[in-house]
Design an enzyme around this catalytic site. Sequence first.
Site, PDB file in Angstrom:
ATOM      1  N   GLY A 145      -3.296  50.864  40.782  1.00  0.00           N
ATOM      2  CA  GLY A 145      -3.755  49.498  40.924  1.00  0.00           C
ATOM      3  C   GLY A 145      -5.169  49.417  41.472  1.00  0.00           C
ATOM      4  O   GLY A 145      -5.931  48.512  41.123  1.00  0.00           O
ATOM      5  N   ASN A 238       0.906  41.246  49.972  1.00  0.00           N
ATOM      6  CA  ASN A 238       1.882  42.312  50.188  1.00  0.00           C
ATOM      7  C   ASN A 238       2.492  42.283  51.582  1.00  0.00           C
ATOM      8  O   ASN A 238       3.579  42.815  51.809  1.00  0.00           O
ATOM      9  CB  ASN A 238       1.223  43.678  49.956  1.00  0.00           C
ATOM     10  N   GLN A 266       2.161  42.767  43.655  1.00  0.00           N
ATOM     11  CA  GLN A 266       3.371  42.431  44.412  1.00  0.00           C
ATOM     12  C   GLN A 266       4.223  41.365  43.738  1.00  0.00           C
ATOM     13  O   GLN A 266       5.372  41.154  44.121  1.00  0.00           O
ATOM     14  CB  GLN A 266       2.994  41.959  45.819  1.00  0.00           C
ATOM     15  N   HIS A 292       4.607  51.171  40.079  1.00  0.00           N
ATOM     16  CA  HIS A 292       5.575  51.608  41.096  1.00  0.00           C
ATOM     17  C   HIS A 292       6.079  50.462  41.959  1.00  0.00           C
ATOM     18  O   HIS A 292       6.957  50.659  42.802  1.00  0.00           O
ATOM     19  CB  HIS A 292       4.984  52.731  41.958  1.00  0.00           C
ATOM     20  N   CYS A 437      -0.440  49.533  64.695  1.00  0.00           N
ATOM     21  CA  CYS A 437      -0.420  49.841  66.125  1.00  0.00           C
ATOM     22  C   CYS A 437      -0.357  51.347  66.376  1.00  0.00           C
ATOM     23  O   CYS A 437       0.183  52.110  65.579  1.00  0.00           O
ATOM     24  CB  CYS A 437       0.795  49.196  66.791  1.00  0.00           C
TER      25      CYS A 437
END
Length: 493
Positions: A145, A238, A266, A292, A437
Amino acid sequence: MKENKVTITSTAAAAIASLASFITISYYWNSFRHRSRSDSNITTTTAAAAAAATGCDTTSHSTKCIYLDYNATTPIDPRVVEAMLPYLTTHFGNPSSSHIYGLEPKLAIQRARQAILELLYPHGFENTMDKQQQRQDGIIFTGCGTEADNLAIHLALQSWDIKTRRRSRSTDTKPCHVVTTNVEHPAVAQYLDAMEQRGMVQVTRIPVHPEGYVTLEDVKQGIRVGETVLVTIMLANNESGALQPVKEVSEYCKKHGILFHTDAAQAIGKVSVAMDETGIGDCVDMITIVGHKFGAPKGIACLYIRPGCLNGGGDVRLESNDYLLIGGGQEGGKRGGTENVPYIVGLGTAASILMARGTDTNEICWKENSKRMEHLRMRLLQNLVQELGDEVVRPNGPKNSSQRLPNTLSVGFRNVHSGELLERIKMLVACSAGSACHSSGGKVSSVLEAMKVPMEYARGTLRLSVGPNTSEKDVDIATKIIVKEVKNQLGLK
């Protein structure tokens, strides 16, 4: 003495070839099954150990990690694998070859193009041979993509550059103007950043509303009529699941002669991508499709270019050297490199599966899946709120179901650290953090920042995305695992 000769008839030769192919396929398939069983044993042991460490009673699911990360990637549909196998064995020829070994691979690519067109034009289109061929030629198969997104932007800039130079008869042109949003995939955002740093474009990034979407009016304020060359906005985010007003924006762009591209990676298999009034409209110029994300393998995608949209009103004719990958002349000179036939077949097959009708309901497959996924998403959210309360649980993204993906739940847990949460549950529930994070408490994702999600929820955000294979039992058990660890972090019983 005459030399003995053995003559093999064409029938016998075909039988031998078929047998050889069967043996080859069986070998690889059995090897795959053996590895899968071995991996399953490893996963069982590790998952059981993780379950014991966290104290989660997952009953029969203690031997299985529940997959809630369908926005990251999807398992390859077994029917897709089956369709691909002959092109890894028997039909191994190069589609550019003029002999018989190239014939079937070439035909397989044509069939895949047709399957993608049927996904984009489910209600049909002008079926003259010329029109149909033009639309097939508008599909460029790519390796991912990211390549498709890069190519869309590149071609828009090339078309503008050629048109501008021809009209001004000068090689000295000023940077063109591009409009996008501040929540795009890095394949768009970082490519535009690079072009901007080189002085090739000026970029206006439209900020999203707190629920993650922009409006037509927002985009119109960013467009400079007469200067803007391209508007590129993803169809579905997404992370938040927010749907953007692609139909309305593309219609506005067409009225003002501005190219419009959307990354639909998506969205495929979850909402309509029909290029008519029932879906995203007929004004979208370029659309990115990624295999995918809907049951095809990784490493295959495509860019669909609406016929004639890049010709600049007849002033522009793009040559092979105007594209990204040069050399070889494949894809009609639009992408050099031998076509990845097995994966292209996989992409086409996955598209056909989405458009097939169910034997019981006679409903189109993706629509049936979409309803199931919406039910599971709502069940998951309700479970979390019921167990933890709405002061701890905050869903991010659009509240209106018509403005978001049916399968995606971005949910923040107040005063929880998503990195630690994922580390504790990763062998039992597969999902993603809404923030990048680190153990020391790192940076919140750019999407959550753009949506102005309160920091106490942003740091504890998970993205949970269900799929066609997800069950209610999966959702219920995953809830228990997540809730237990959230309570542990918060010091709740």
